[in-house]
Design a protein around this motif. Structure first.
Motif, PDB file in Angstrom:
ATOM      1  N   GLY A 238      18.958  47.002  43.667  1.00 36.30           N
ATOM      2  CA  GLY A 238      19.775  46.044  44.411  1.00 36.30           C
ATOM      3  C   GLY A 238      21.114  46.634  44.797  1.00 36.30           C
ATOM      4  O   GLY A 238      21.583  46.508  45.943  1.00 36.30           O
ATOM      5  N   MET A 239      21.754  47.307  43.821  1.00 34.56           N
ATOM      6  CA  MET A 239      23.044  47.933  44.117  1.00 34.56           C
ATOM      7  C   MET A 239      22.890  48.979  45.212  1.00 34.56           C
ATOM      8  O   MET A 239      23.719  49.094  46.115  1.00 34.56           O
ATOM      9  N   LEU A 240      21.796  49.739  45.104  1.00 35.72           N
ATOM     10  CA  LEU A 240      21.533  50.764  46.111  1.00 35.72           C
ATOM     11  C   LEU A 240      21.364  50.127  47.488  1.00 35.72           C
ATOM     12  O   LEU A 240      21.916  50.603  48.492  1.00 35.72           O
ATOM     13  N   GLY A 241      20.600  49.016  47.516  1.00 39.16           N
ATOM     14  CA  GLY A 241      20.362  48.334  48.787  1.00 39.16           C
ATOM     15  C   GLY A 241      21.660  47.874  49.427  1.00 39.16           C
ATOM     16  O   GLY A 241      21.906  48.100  50.617  1.00 39.16           O
TER      17      GLY A 241
ATOM     18  N   LEU B 165      27.907  48.357  46.766  1.00 37.72           N
ATOM     19  CA  LEU B 165      27.343  48.431  45.423  1.00 37.72           C
ATOM     20  C   LEU B 165      27.551  47.108  44.688  1.00 37.72           C
ATOM     21  O   LEU B 165      26.622  46.552  44.087  1.00 37.72           O
ATOM     22  N   LEU B 166      28.779  46.608  44.749  1.00 42.96           N
ATOM     23  CA  LEU B 166      29.097  45.369  44.033  1.00 42.96           C
ATOM     24  C   LEU B 166      28.422  44.170  44.686  1.00 42.96           C
ATOM     25  O   LEU B 166      27.910  43.276  44.003  1.00 42.96           O
ATOM     26  N   ALA B 167      28.407  44.157  46.032  1.00 42.82           N
ATOM     27  CA  ALA B 167      27.737  43.058  46.725  1.00 42.82           C
ATOM     28  C   ALA B 167      26.250  43.090  46.415  1.00 42.82           C
ATOM     29  O   ALA B 167      25.629  42.044  46.185  1.00 42.82           O
ATOM     30  N   GLY B 168      25.679  44.297  46.373  1.00 41.05           N
ATOM     31  CA  GLY B 168      24.270  44.443  46.049  1.00 41.05           C
ATOM     32  C   GLY B 168      23.979  43.933  44.647  1.00 41.05           C
ATOM     33  O   GLY B 168      22.956  43.277  44.405  1.00 41.05           O
TER      34      GLY B 168
END
Lengths: 494, 368
Positions: B128-131, B259-262
């Protein structure tokens, strides 16, 4: 017209810019207004010309008290001001600028205006073509246009704010002759300057301002030392010209070419030695700025090579140049040089070479304190840069330069600074030149160019002279070259 | 030494004046909202009381506020990073969505595998962070290499992200039979992030969000990277001349924010909805932008302000039931709050400018 100022006070918040100034200037006088930056001279003149209103005090013209609300009010009373940067409209014709600001009439009456313009210009020996575009004029010619315009509007009191900045020696002589003629005609001239030589040579009397106070109104014969002491409260020694001893090569340009959409600078070859100072003279926008930015990688050269030391840095980025000991200080200190919103400590930490991930703010603060002391900056580590004065911003920029540095490029290093700061900045620069740093600087102050350069390149609409020995140059010769006169027919390198 | 003395005085003045302005902004927003309530004939006192009760009335509602708080904190501190670099990362909304999509993707891939559930969850959240970071990198690349303003780029990417979600829900990832607006098939409970018993609140989500606040706070305050970001944000040209590689820093700020939003998106899937739903981001990206604007670069202040916003969101859910008011009242109050803060901030700067002008001794007369 007799001009009298009585007890003028003006404060900007806590700063008392004018403190009870009383000054009387009889008609036909050229009155010098002398003082360093921040002494209050521009404030006083802006009060007189209606740009700002005094908190207290009275203005009398020919003995009658008047209230001046705005610049157009002032011109109705016969007071006109020439600003340091001419307030004209460059893309317009001379005659249109001339007509601008005249009241009434839907139709400009261009023909009549042109006749008046020619008559006035002849009177002063100005040769201005009314149909020329203003952006083709030199600063001196734009001043002439502004003088004619104000006279045509009926000005009997003319205020000149630092009029000798950026004009050639010949133009200065012409300007002074015009000012003397104005005085002979019974007009009143107020001449604001921080240049002692100009004021002494021209003015019938000199009012000296210091920190908002009028410290004296002196008449000839003038004693320079006395004036300096009145200006600064202590005497300052002008730095002597010391020629550098050329060391190894710091910068080598091999037929460097660079262009933008207006200008082409072609095939400039130059070798600069360590410790040498090269002055780049020319009217603003003659190619010297472009040339300088091409040397440090901010603009991509279109041809030729740039060698810094023994490295070929042609076409490399500014940051690559920086890694090889090159730095560039722009003229617009707050727009390009410093980061408004950050304080001095943050700037010093930012400019540090360290690679550590975390910032040691205590070390940063003591570094800032040390540099503030070393460079005589009036500010604290926590002071945001935008609240420093111009001189202190420039000192801060110098203090931010890394040590050692091989090549420093400066745009107008002392523009807008008073003599004391100017001397200080140059003493710091020369100190570093003695340690082997080479300097290229752009300036529109001819005396600065001649006093501090070892060699000079003159730019005129993209053409460049070969390097000229500063010792062989005079302000007159330099002024001519800047104005596009006396260039070799085929243009040595242009 | 007059200059430095003056500057210190201003700093002090700013310090005690600023909270006054913030309070004024809050009162302004409150009175506007009250006017709106009066205009529609609702009793304002009762409305506010209901919001309060709805948010903090019982353990359950408090837990629900915290469920909103966690992702909101993540998006807020995320956009604080891009704000510091002078960038308006409107695309944060899409970055949350992509975080959720990537998390769902990995969960779907691995849910049948023999891997231990905690590892699957961990991998899914990292994905998710990667996305989020990838989606942010796209906006960043458009900005730095394509010259597309990050606001327009982000806006466009947000639409793409929403479309992508809908396509997945009604296409490849649809429930057995027909796709539904209620989202993909929920994951088995073993793949849920553990919650407190009887509540929807996951202590993991809360912990990660608070950790992010601390990290971002320290980064912006105490690291060279943070200082450089600020320099780039406040004056890119000067930062470059002072030796900061500017586009790299802008790109890095996009990546970190993404990263944080992911992570926020990943939490929405693993801790809250346990599946992908059409509005998986719940508007927390935009809300985070609002909070970030309110707290004016101060990561610490994000904690209470985001909590306040989360409370408004949850509290106003009660309004339609009790007072027959639309629950969008929370949005109205939030929007007005931001507008009045901006308004008051404008006024403050005018006043400060005047104060500061009076502070400089030398440059005063040099200014035309």
């Amino acid at each position: 017209m007799d001009v009298a100022l009585y007890d003028i006070h003006k404060t900007f918040g806590r700063v008392h810019a004018n403190v009870g100034i009383t000054l009387s200037v009889p008609a036909g006088t050229i009155q010098g207004i002398l003082g360093e930056n921040g002494a209050g001279k521009s404030t006083l003149m802006k009060v007189l010309s209606g740009f700002i209103r005094a908190d207290r005090g009275e203005i009398r013209l020919d003995g009658r008290p008047v209230v001046i609300h705005s610049p157009s009010d002032a011109i109705r009373h016969g007071i006109g001001m020439l600003h340091q940067d001419p307030l004209d409209f460059p893309p317009m014709r001379v005659i249109d600028n001339f007509i601008l600001g005249r009241k009434g009439g839907l139709l400009p009456g261009r023909a009549a205006a042109k006749r008046d313009f020619r008559a006035l210009a002849d009177q002063f020996g100005f040769s201005l073509d009314p149909d020329a575009y203003v952006d083709t004029l030199t600063v001196g010619e734009r001043q002439q246009l502004e003088i004619l315009r104000l006279l045509w509007l009926g000005a009997r009191v003319l205020i000149f704010d630092e009029p000798t900045t950026g004009i050639s020696a010949a133009q200065k002589e012409k300007l002074f002759a015009a000012l003397r003629l104005l005085a002979e005609q019974g007009r009143t001239v107020l001449f604001v300057s921080h240049k002692l030589e100009d004021v002494e040579g021209l003015c019938h009397k000199i009012a000296v301002l210091r920190q908002g106070y009028l410290v004296g109104d002196v008449r000839p014969p003038y004693k320079t030392a006395q004036l300096v002491e009145m200006m600064f409260g202590k005497s300052v020694a002008m730095g002597e010209r010391q020629p550098a001893k050329p060391g190894p090569v710091a910068l080598r340009l091999e037929s460097l070419s660079v262009e933008d959409d207006r200008l082409k600078v072609r095939d400039v070859s130059l070798t600069v030695h360590k410790g040498e100072v090269i002055g780049l003279a020319g009217m603003e926008g003659s190619g010297q700025g472009l040339f300088m930015r091409a040397i440090c990688g901010l603009v991509r050269p279109t041809g030729g090579r740039v060698w810094v030391g023994d490295q070929d840095l042609t076409g490399r980025s500014y940051l690559a140049h920086k890694r090889h000991g090159v730095a560039f200080l722009p003229a617009s200190r707050l727009e390009e040089g410093l980061v408004p919103g950050l304080n001095l400590t943050e700037h010093f930490v930012l400019a540090e070479e360290r690679r550590s991930f975390f910032v040691d703010w205590n070390a940063g603060r003591s570094l800032a304190r040390q540099r503030i002391l070393d460079f005589n900056i009036r500010g604290a580590p926590e002071t945001p840069v935008e609240s420093l004065s111009g001189g202190n911003q420039q000192r801060a920029l110098l203090a931010l330069l890394r040590v050692p540095l091989d090549l420093l490029l400066l745009e107008h290093p002392t523009r807008g600074l008073d003599i004391e700061s100017t001397i200080y900045i140059w003493s710091k620069l020369k100190e570093r030149c003695a340690q082997g740093m080479a300097v290229l600087f752009i300036s529109s102050d001819l005396e600065e160019i001649l006093q501090y350069s070892d060699r000079v390149l003159v730019f005129f609409s993209g053409r460049v002279t070969p390097p000229l020995e500063a010792a062989d140059l005079t302000t007159d010769r330099l002024g001519e070259l800047i104005g596009g006169k006396g260039w070799p027919e085929k243009g040595g390198q242009g | 030494m007059e200059g430095s003395k003056g500057a210190k005085l201003t700093a002090k003045t700013i310090k005690w004046i600023s909270p006054l302005f913030q309070a004024a902004a809050f009162l302004l927003a409150l009175s506007f909202t009250t006017l709106i309530l009066l205009a529609v004939g609702a009793p304002p006192g009762q409305a506010y009381l209901n919001i309060l009760k709805g948010a903090f009335g019982n353990t359950n509602s408090i837990a629900n506020v915290l469920v909103v708080w966690a992702p909101l904190l993540l998006t807020t501190v995320g956009v604080l990073i891009t704000f510091s670099a002078g960038l308006w990362n409107i695309g944060v909304e899409g970055q949350v969505t992509l975080g959720a999509i990537f998390t769902t993707w990995v969960l779907r891939l691995l849910q049948e595998s023999a891997l231990p559930p905690w590892l699957i969850i961990l991998l899914a959240m990292l994905a998710g962070m990667l996305g989020g970071a990838l989606w942010a990198a796209l906006a960043g690349a458009l900005k730095t290499f394509g010259g597309v303003n990050e606001i327009f780029g982000g806006l466009g990417l947000n639409f793409v992200a929403t479309a992508l979600t809908l396509w997945l829900i009604f296409g490849p990832w649809k429930r057995p039979g027909t796709g539904s607006m209620s989202g993909t098939l929920p994951f088995p409970e073993t793949l849920w992030l553990p919650t407190l018993s009887g509540l929807r609140l996951s202590p993991w989500a809360l912990g990660l969000a608070l950790l992010a606040v601390v990290v971002v706070y320290l980064m912006l305050r105490g690291t060279r990277f943070g200082l450089r970001l600020k320099a780039v944000g406040k004056n890119m040209r000067a930062a470059y001349l002072l030796g900061v590689p500017t586009w790299q820093h802008m790109m890095a700020s996009f990546l970190l924010c993404g990263l944080l939003a992911g992570l926020a998106g990943a939490l929405q899937v693993t801790a809250v909805y346990h599946r992908l739903i059409p509005s998986i981001s719940s508007g927390y990206g935009f809300l985070g932008l609002l909070v970030a604007m309110l707290v004016n670069y101060q990561a610490v202040w994000a904690v209470p302000v985001a909590l306040f916003f989360a409370a408004l969101n949850i509290g106003s859910i009660q309004l339609p039931i009790v007072l027959r008011l639309d629950s969008s009242l929370a949005g109205v109050l939030q929007g007005l709050l931001v507008l009045s803060v901006l308004l008051v901030e404008g006024a403050r700067q005018q006043i400060m400018k005047r104060l500061r002008l009076s502070d400089e001794s030398a440059p005063v007369e040099e200014r035309p």
